[in-house]
Scaffold this motif. Sequence first.
Motif, PDB file in Angstrom:
ATOM      1  N   THR A 144       1.212   8.897   0.102  1.00 43.56           N
ATOM      2  CA  THR A 144       1.744   7.649   0.675  1.00 43.56           C
ATOM      3  C   THR A 144       0.939   7.243   1.904  1.00 43.56           C
ATOM      4  OG1 THR A 144       3.957   8.342   0.030  1.00 43.56           O
ATOM      5  CG2 THR A 144       3.827   6.562   1.649  1.00 43.56           C
ATOM      6  N   LEU A 161      -2.556   5.999   1.002  1.00 42.40           N
ATOM      7  CA  LEU A 161      -2.500   4.651   0.422  1.00 42.40           C
ATOM      8  C   LEU A 161      -2.382   3.619   1.548  1.00 42.40           C
ATOM      9  CD1 LEU A 161      -2.259   2.617  -1.891  1.00 42.40           C
ATOM     10  CD2 LEU A 161       0.184   3.169  -2.045  1.00 42.40           C
ATOM     11  N   GLY A 188      -5.151   2.109  -7.745  1.00 50.18           N
ATOM     12  CA  GLY A 188      -5.231   3.558  -7.554  1.00 50.18           C
ATOM     13  C   GLY A 188      -5.844   4.186  -8.789  1.00 50.18           C
ATOM     14  N   LEU A 239       2.895   6.451  -6.864  1.00 48.81           N
ATOM     15  CA  LEU A 239       2.140   5.270  -6.414  1.00 48.81           C
ATOM     16  C   LEU A 239       2.876   3.988  -6.804  1.00 48.81           C
ATOM     17  CD1 LEU A 239      -1.509   6.425  -7.222  1.00 48.81           C
ATOM     18  CD2 LEU A 239      -0.460   6.205  -4.954  1.00 48.81           C
ATOM     19  N   ILE A 243       1.992   0.178  -5.085  1.00 44.16           N
ATOM     20  CA  ILE A 243       0.577  -0.057  -5.367  1.00 44.16           C
ATOM     21  C   ILE A 243       0.475  -1.176  -6.416  1.00 44.16           C
ATOM     22  CG2 ILE A 243       0.201   1.537  -7.316  1.00 44.16           C
ATOM     23  CD1 ILE A 243      -2.305   2.541  -5.716  1.00 44.16           C
TER      24      ILE A 243
END
Length: 378
Positions: free
Chosen positions: A18, A21, A34, A52, A57
Amino acid sequence: MTDTARPTRIRVDLDALTHNLRVLRAAASVPVMGVVKANAYGHGLVPVARHLQAQGIEQLGVAFLEEGVALRRAGITLPILVMGGIFGPQAAELIREDLEITVSSIDKLRQVEAAAEALGRKATIHLKIDTGMERIGVHSYRAGPFIEAAVASRWCTVKGVYSHLACSDEPDSPMTARQLGRFLEACAHFDRLGVPMPIRHLANSGGVLNFPDTCLDLVRPGIALYGVLPDPDSRTALDLRPVMSLVSQVVYFKVVPAGQPVSYGATWAPKVDTRMVTIPIGYGDGFPRALSSRGEVLVRGVRLPIAGRICMDQFMADLGPGGTGYNEDEVVLIGHQDGQAIRCEDVARAAATIPYEILVGLNTRIPREYLGGAPASA
Ligand SMILES: *Cc1c(COP(=O)(O)O)cnc(C)c1O
């Protein structure tokens, strides 16, 4: 872990994922695809993709049809781009599974169109431009007719146009600027044709870390998402955190007399009587045999050299004559212990390879354990 389970495991820190990202998104200032190919770089395809997705994402990228299908079977609803070259007969399944298709030539475009027409369902495609990697894609200097054919297609929606960087892990290489220039020239054909520009994407992890100009409309980080740098010599100012740790436990302790060789080939022997431990993981798990007498592990916060050849399922490490280590002590092969750390990059250097190969080499014989992962606060 149950008492009888193998103590060797990969720990995947979803909170670090996390965090990475967030860091990459902030650095790139554009949406993120991703990259979760190769079992999410060894971290586990489905759990990583689920996490994700929960973190918002925008998109996922995989290499092969099968990886995309596995994600759909697991209920992942995000857009997924299959980045590898496709074979004609795969086109129909890609469309049926709602996977975005890399179209890397006019021939492939025709194959996808034919499959889409037969299914009565439009295909979503990304055009692949070769700007210097010489892997797949239409050469940038021939992109005009390719782009024209794709935008004219009744059965394909051109969602993206992309290329791949060959030297983005080398901040001083002139190759990246050259590739960016060629890519933007190819993209100019959309303007020339008077059609809306699709999503332009170019940057892998190295692009995001070293070449902000390459971030364009979307970035495709893989290794950096996992908190690992592309090369043992890479540097970054970004605060990336390793997602993976690899741990085991001492399964055996003994004293080895001076001169008595250890392991296959009798390639290493202690100079003095020494204490040694045996660790139950080997090249059969993807722990590289190239680390024989070269790598290190942590036991009780001390770096111990790997001694002799790594076997398929076990290897030995040297505590030294005065060292301490007991059966069932935790062994860290990648990660932290008592203030000491062994990074994936260190392991790669010792094995004379790149961090990618270390991560993806760790195979499914090693159980994965997932930590953290509470949903992100808004
Ligand atoms: C693997 C891959 C990526 C991700 O590369 P990293 O170096 O891991 O960031 C991005 N784009 C394409 C086309 C790839 O094949």
